[in-house]
Design an enzyme around this catalytic site. Structure first.
Site, PDB file in Angstrom:
ATOM      1  N   LYS A 178       0.841  -1.205   0.000  1.00 20.86           N
ATOM      2  CA  LYS A 178       0.000   0.000   0.000  1.00 20.86           C
ATOM      3  C   LYS A 178       0.869   1.245   0.000  1.00 20.86           C
ATOM      4  O   LYS A 178       1.503   1.581   0.976  1.00 20.86           O
ATOM      5  CB  LYS A 178      -0.935   0.064   1.215  1.00 20.86           C
ATOM      6  CG  LYS A 178      -1.975   1.169   1.021  1.00 20.86           C
ATOM      7  CD  LYS A 178      -2.559   1.739   2.284  1.00 20.86           C
ATOM      8  CE  LYS A 178      -1.799   2.874   2.895  1.00 20.86           C
ATOM      9  NZ  LYS A 178      -1.745   4.135   2.117  1.00 20.86           N
ATOM     10  N   GLY A 231       7.009   4.797   8.138  1.00 15.16           N
ATOM     11  CA  GLY A 231       6.183   5.990   8.285  1.00 15.16           C
ATOM     12  C   GLY A 231       6.445   6.621   9.636  1.00 15.16           C
ATOM     13  O   GLY A 231       7.531   6.450  10.210  1.00 15.16           O
ATOM     14  N   SER A 232       5.443   7.319  10.140  1.00 16.43           N
ATOM     15  CA  SER A 232       5.646   8.036  11.400  1.00 16.43           C
ATOM     16  C   SER A 232       5.607   7.078  12.587  1.00 16.43           C
ATOM     17  O   SER A 232       4.988   6.010  12.532  1.00 16.43           O
ATOM     18  CB  SER A 232       4.560   9.095  11.555  1.00 16.43           C
ATOM     19  OG  SER A 232       3.295   8.475  11.546  1.00 16.43           O
ATOM     20  N   THR A 233       6.234   7.505  13.671  1.00 12.06           N
ATOM     21  CA  THR A 233       6.254   6.698  14.896  1.00 12.06           C
ATOM     22  C   THR A 233       4.833   6.507  15.423  1.00 12.06           C
ATOM     23  O   THR A 233       4.460   5.416  15.865  1.00 12.06           O
ATOM     24  CB  THR A 233       7.170   7.374  15.936  1.00 12.06           C
ATOM     25  OG1 THR A 233       8.509   7.300  15.436  1.00 12.06           O
ATOM     26  CG2 THR A 233       7.109   6.682  17.287  1.00 12.06           C
ATOM     27  N   GLU A 234       4.025   7.551  15.308  1.00 13.20           N
ATOM     28  CA  GLU A 234       2.646   7.478  15.801  1.00 13.20           C
ATOM     29  C   GLU A 234       1.862   6.382  15.064  1.00 13.20           C
ATOM     30  O   GLU A 234       1.241   5.515  15.700  1.00 13.20           O
ATOM     31  CB  GLU A 234       2.018   8.856  15.551  1.00 13.20           C
ATOM     32  CG  GLU A 234       0.673   9.039  16.157  1.00 13.20           C
ATOM     33  CD  GLU A 234      -0.009  10.285  15.576  1.00 13.20           C
ATOM     34  OE1 GLU A 234       0.666  11.114  14.922  1.00 13.20           O
ATOM     35  OE2 GLU A 234      -1.234  10.386  15.769  1.00 13.20           O
ATOM     36  N   GLY A 236       3.141   3.988  13.308  1.00 17.41           N
ATOM     37  CA  GLY A 236       3.841   2.719  13.564  1.00 17.41           C
ATOM     38  C   GLY A 236       3.299   2.020  14.803  1.00 17.41           C
ATOM     39  O   GLY A 236       3.113   0.798  14.821  1.00 17.41           O
ATOM     40  N   GLU A 253      10.040   0.946  10.373  1.00 15.67           N
ATOM     41  CA  GLU A 253      11.050   1.997  10.118  1.00 15.67           C
ATOM     42  C   GLU A 253      10.342   3.312  10.371  1.00 15.67           C
ATOM     43  O   GLU A 253       9.491   3.718   9.578  1.00 15.67           O
ATOM     44  CB  GLU A 253      11.495   1.968   8.649  1.00 15.67           C
ATOM     45  CG  GLU A 253      12.201   0.723   8.234  1.00 15.67           C
ATOM     46  CD  GLU A 253      13.662   0.738   8.635  1.00 15.67           C
ATOM     47  OE1 GLU A 253      14.108   1.700   9.289  1.00 15.67           O
ATOM     48  OE2 GLU A 253      14.348  -0.230   8.282  1.00 15.67           O
ATOM     49  N   CYS A 287      13.641  10.768   7.047  1.00 14.96           N
ATOM     50  CA  CYS A 287      13.544  10.312   8.430  1.00 14.96           C
ATOM     51  C   CYS A 287      14.893  10.423   9.151  1.00 14.96           C
ATOM     52  O   CYS A 287      14.942  10.616  10.352  1.00 14.96           O
ATOM     53  CB  CYS A 287      13.030   8.885   8.467  1.00 14.96           C
ATOM     54  SG  CYS A 287      13.852   7.875   7.257  1.00 14.96           S
ATOM     55  N   GLU A 384       9.701  15.545  15.455  1.00 10.77           N
ATOM     56  CA  GLU A 384      10.138  15.490  14.065  1.00 10.77           C
ATOM     57  C   GLU A 384       9.392  16.539  13.237  1.00 10.77           C
ATOM     58  O   GLU A 384       8.174  16.517  13.135  1.00 10.77           O
ATOM     59  CB  GLU A 384       9.840  14.091  13.531  1.00 10.77           C
ATOM     60  CG  GLU A 384      10.494  13.835  12.216  1.00 10.77           C
ATOM     61  CD  GLU A 384      10.286  12.410  11.760  1.00 10.77           C
ATOM     62  OE1 GLU A 384       9.157  11.916  11.867  1.00 10.77           O
ATOM     63  OE2 GLU A 384      11.261  11.804  11.289  1.00 10.77           O
TER      64      GLU A 384
HETATM   65  P1  NAP Z   1       2.367   8.106   8.050  1.00  5.10           P
HETATM   66  O1  NAP Z   1       1.220   9.011   8.139  1.00  5.10           O
HETATM   67  O2  NAP Z   1       2.827   7.377   9.243  1.00  5.10           O
HETATM   68  O3  NAP Z   1       2.024   7.110   6.842  1.00  5.10           O
HETATM   69  C1  NAP Z   1       2.818   6.070   6.443  1.00  5.10           C
HETATM   70  C2  NAP Z   1       1.951   5.040   5.775  1.00  5.10           C
HETATM   71  O4  NAP Z   1       1.072   4.474   6.725  1.00  5.10           O
HETATM   72  C3  NAP Z   1       1.073   5.603   4.662  1.00  5.10           C
HETATM   73  O5  NAP Z   1       0.967   4.661   3.638  1.00  5.10           O
HETATM   74  C4  NAP Z   1      -0.233   5.798   5.398  1.00  5.10           C
HETATM   75  O6  NAP Z   1      -1.341   5.879   4.558  1.00  5.10           O
HETATM   76  C5  NAP Z   1      -0.263   4.584   6.275  1.00  5.10           C
HETATM   77  N1  NAP Z   1      -1.181   4.692   7.415  1.00  5.10           N
HETATM   78  C6  NAP Z   1      -1.675   5.812   8.007  1.00  5.10           C
HETATM   79  N2  NAP Z   1      -2.528   5.485   8.998  1.00  5.10           N
HETATM   80  C7  NAP Z   1      -2.578   4.135   9.044  1.00  5.10           C
HETATM   81  C8  NAP Z   1      -3.297   3.189   9.846  1.00  5.10           C
HETATM   82  N3  NAP Z   1      -4.134   3.572  10.818  1.00  5.10           N
HETATM   83  N4  NAP Z   1      -3.114   1.870   9.609  1.00  5.10           N
HETATM   84  C9  NAP Z   1      -2.272   1.459   8.643  1.00  5.10           C
HETATM   85  N5  NAP Z   1      -1.594   2.297   7.845  1.00  5.10           N
HETATM   86  C10 NAP Z   1      -1.728   3.627   8.043  1.00  5.10           C
HETATM   87  O7  NAP Z   1       3.672   8.786   7.583  1.00  5.10           O
HETATM   88  P2  NAP Z   1       3.826   9.768   6.384  1.00  5.10           P
HETATM   89  O8  NAP Z   1       3.125  11.009   6.812  1.00  5.10           O
HETATM   90  O9  NAP Z   1       3.431   9.127   5.137  1.00  5.10           O
HETATM   91  O10 NAP Z   1       5.454   9.935   6.329  1.00  5.10           O
HETATM   92  C11 NAP Z   1       6.185  10.763   7.196  1.00  5.10           C
HETATM   93  C12 NAP Z   1       6.710  10.015   8.402  1.00  5.10           C
HETATM   94  O11 NAP Z   1       7.328   8.780   8.025  1.00  5.10           O
HETATM   95  C13 NAP Z   1       7.774  10.783   9.124  1.00  5.10           C
HETATM   96  O12 NAP Z   1       7.495  10.800  10.491  1.00  5.10           O
HETATM   97  C14 NAP Z   1       9.063  10.014   8.840  1.00  5.10           C
HETATM   98  O13 NAP Z   1      10.013  10.085   9.829  1.00  5.10           O
HETATM   99  C15 NAP Z   1       8.614   8.635   8.642  1.00  5.10           C
HETATM  100  N6  NAP Z   1       9.524   7.916   7.727  1.00  5.10           N
HETATM  101  C16 NAP Z   1      10.412   7.005   8.242  1.00  5.10           C
HETATM  102  C17 NAP Z   1      11.295   6.321   7.410  1.00  5.10           C
HETATM  103  C18 NAP Z   1      12.268   5.319   7.930  1.00  5.10           C
HETATM  104  O14 NAP Z   1      12.903   4.636   7.149  1.00  5.10           O
HETATM  105  N7  NAP Z   1      12.440   5.178   9.211  1.00  5.10           N
HETATM  106  C19 NAP Z   1      11.262   6.544   6.039  1.00  5.10           C
HETATM  107  C20 NAP Z   1      10.334   7.476   5.548  1.00  5.10           C
HETATM  108  C21 NAP Z   1       9.487   8.143   6.408  1.00  5.10           C
HETATM  109  P3  NAP Z   1      -1.850   7.355   4.118  1.00  5.10           P
HETATM  110  O15 NAP Z   1      -0.830   7.865   3.197  1.00  5.10           O
HETATM  111  O16 NAP Z   1      -3.142   7.130   3.451  1.00  5.10           O
HETATM  112  O17 NAP Z   1      -1.961   8.167   5.366  1.00  5.10           O
END
Ligand code: NAP
Ligand code: MG
Length: 481
Positions: A178, A231-234, A236, A253, A287, A384
């Site tokens: 996804k 994605g985000s820690t929250e 995650g 991650e 990230c 962050e």
């Molecule tokens: P995000 O809101 O956490 O979303 C990540 C993914 O999770 C998206 O595909 C999102 O779908 C999905 N998602 C959201 N809510 C969900 C739920 N309740 N159940 C299952 N999946 C869900 O993060 P983002 O805003 O896309 O990216 C920014 C964050 O990612 C930053 O905090 C960054 O640090 C972190 N990040 C970490 C790494 C790493 O390698 N450690 C790499 C890249 C980014 P939607 O798009 O539809 O919300």
């Protein structure tokens, strides 16, 4: 610009609309214009995709194919991606807002290299023979984890898909992917190449949609054996709770708030380059961005004045122009969040050295931003921001530094700038983070592992380490009596 076809869902090597018939708009963050529409997958589509992945895992040719043949298919994916790299670079830039110089020189080569690397690893995954007590022959089999649900973010859309798919396919898993709602386009285009490369039906299914619907359905589906999330820690934490119901294996991650540490004995100009690369690469939507810039007191002012000059010279604007160095933030939400953090920083007592405001009248562009007078306990130093905002924090000595560098819930990466090799290695051990860069920053290679300590997550992607995420070990005992 040429018209783009609406994006569909890929299940069983067939493109389809969402069962609900719904679609959502995908925008170009540099122009705020709609690029195209994409089918909005939800629980019903995830269910079909997971069934397809389950069938492909249990019955399809994927299971009986030799590991070497799987490797060949992955190699073809790498070659096809190389052949179409310019189209992918342009599409990624249009959808994400990042500069074409970066999609050409970072996202694409790294994605291609990831498929190449796992193509080569596919036939080198094996168990051990173990000298056990008694008259037995004991050996281990390293088997694929099964059906994998992969959820990825918008900051490196194609590259994150490659990091996830490469090792999962090398080990023989099947996948439902996804992509993020903001940036589904390159993942979908990759779907076309996967089919052209000869991937059997159902091995990779791609379902664009929203997190709380499609993402959550994937994390909870009983037929998914393992969930890999970036994605985000929250989110995650939510995904881990959802996956916990069926005790699925999970790898995460997550976010970061990396210390980028500059000692007075470093090559200052190199460190200024490193600080630029650390925070302004990919508009700071990284990230592992070096968002906490620790400066030894003695060089604090000199360093910031050099950094300010460089930041103000950056070319921010049209992401498709090859001269552009920083593009648009991915969305209006992200744009507002970042500017909100600048205000928060000011109200906490930080001073804006440069930037902190939009860079263009249209599109989600923000000027490269430096905050000084930050202390490590402020919100801007703890949370962050995920944008081109660096917080400069002075430090007195190494002890003072180590304490502050590790004073964060995150632990993804760190940078160390010094000419004292002993100090560099000591600190590299002391800092609680998955990646340490010494006299460099934001370096990646498909062979070198990447992942977090603490609330930056667990599990290591890339390298042979990622095979652990997608395999399980079986111990077989054979009596020799
Ligand atoms: P995000 O809101 O956490 O979303 C990540 C993914 O999770 C998206 O595909 C999102 O779908 C999905 N998602 C959201 N809510 C969900 C739920 N309740 N159940 C299952 N999946 C869900 O993060 P983002 O805003 O896309 O990216 C920014 C964050 O990612 C930053 O905090 C960054 O640090 C972190 N990040 C970490 C790494 C790493 O390698 N450690 C790499 C890249 C980014 P939607 O798009 O539809 O919300
Ligand atoms: Mg989101």
């Amino acid at each position: 610009m040429k018209e783009m076809k609406p994006g569909k869902i890929l299940i069983n090597n067939e493109w389809c609309e969402a069962q609900s018939g719904k679609r959502f708009s995908v925008i170009n963050p540099a122009t705020e214009q709609i690029l195209t529409e994409v089918a909005e997958g939800d629980a019903a589509d995830i269910d079909r995709a997971v069934q397809a992945a389950r069938n492909a895992f249990e019955q399809g040719p994927w299971k009986t194919m030799s590991a070497r043949e799987r490797g060949r298919i992955l190699n073809r994916v790498a070659m096809l991606l190389d052949k179409h790299k310019e189209d992918f670079a342009e599409l990624e830039t249009l959808n994400n807002g990042k500069p074409i110089s970066e999609t050409r020189n970072a996202d694409l080569p790294l994605s291609i290299e990831t498929f190449e690397y796992y193509a080569g690893l596919a036939d080198k995954i094996h168990g051990d023979t173990i000298p056990v007590n008694g008259n037995f022959f004991n050996y281990t089999l390293r088997e694929p984890a099964g059906v994998v649900g992969q959820i990825i973010p918008w900051n490196f859309p194609l590259l994150m898909a490659a990091w996830k798919l490469g090792p999962a396919l090398a080990t023989g898993c099947t996948v439902v992917l996804k992509p993020a709602e903001q940036t589904p386009l390159t993942a979908l285009k990759l779907g076309e190449l996967l089919m052209e490369a000869g991937l059997p039906p159902g091995v990779v299914n791609i379902v664009p949609g929203f997190g709380p619907t499609a993402g959550a359905a994937l994390a909870t589906h009983p037929e998914v054996d393992k969930v890999a999330f970036t994605g985000s820690t929250e989110v995650g934490k939510t995904v881990m709770k959802l996956a916990g119901d069926h005790l699925k294996r999970v790898s995460l991650e997550l976010g970061g708030k990396a210390p980028n540490i500059v000692f007075a004995d470093s090559d200052i100009d190199a460190a200024v380059n490193g600080a630029m690369r650390g925070i302004f690469f990919n508009q700071g939507e990284v990230c592992c961005a070096g968002s906490r810039l620790f400066l030894e007191e003695r060089i604090h002012d000199e360093f910031l004045s050099k950094l300010k000059t460089r930041a103000e010279k950056m070319i921010v604007g049209n992401p498709l122009d090859p001269k552009t160095q920083m593009g648009a933030q991915v969305s209006e939400d992200q744009f507002r969040k970042i500017l909100g953090y600048v205000e928060k920083g000011k109200s906490e007592g930080a001073k804006v050295v440069t930037g902190g405001i939009p860079a263009q009248p249209q599109g989600y562009f923000i000027k490269p931003t430096i905050l000084e007078g930050v202390n490590n306990r402020m919100k801007v130093a703890q949370e962050e921001i995920f944008g081109p905002v660096v917080c400069a924090i002075p430090f007195k000595n190494q002890e003072d530094l180590s304490r502050q560098a590790n004073d964060t819930v995150y632990g993804l990466s760190a940078g160390i700038w010094t000419r004292d090799i002993g100090k560099a290695h000591r600190l590299a051990k002391e800092i609680k983070a998955g990646t340490i860069w010494v006299n460099c920053y934001n370096c990646f290679d498909a062979a070198s592992p990447f992942g977090g300590f603490k609330q930056s997550g667990f599990g290591r992607e890339l390298g042979k380490y990622a095979l652990e995420l997608y395999t399980q070990v079986k111990s077989v005992w054979v009596s020799l009596d």
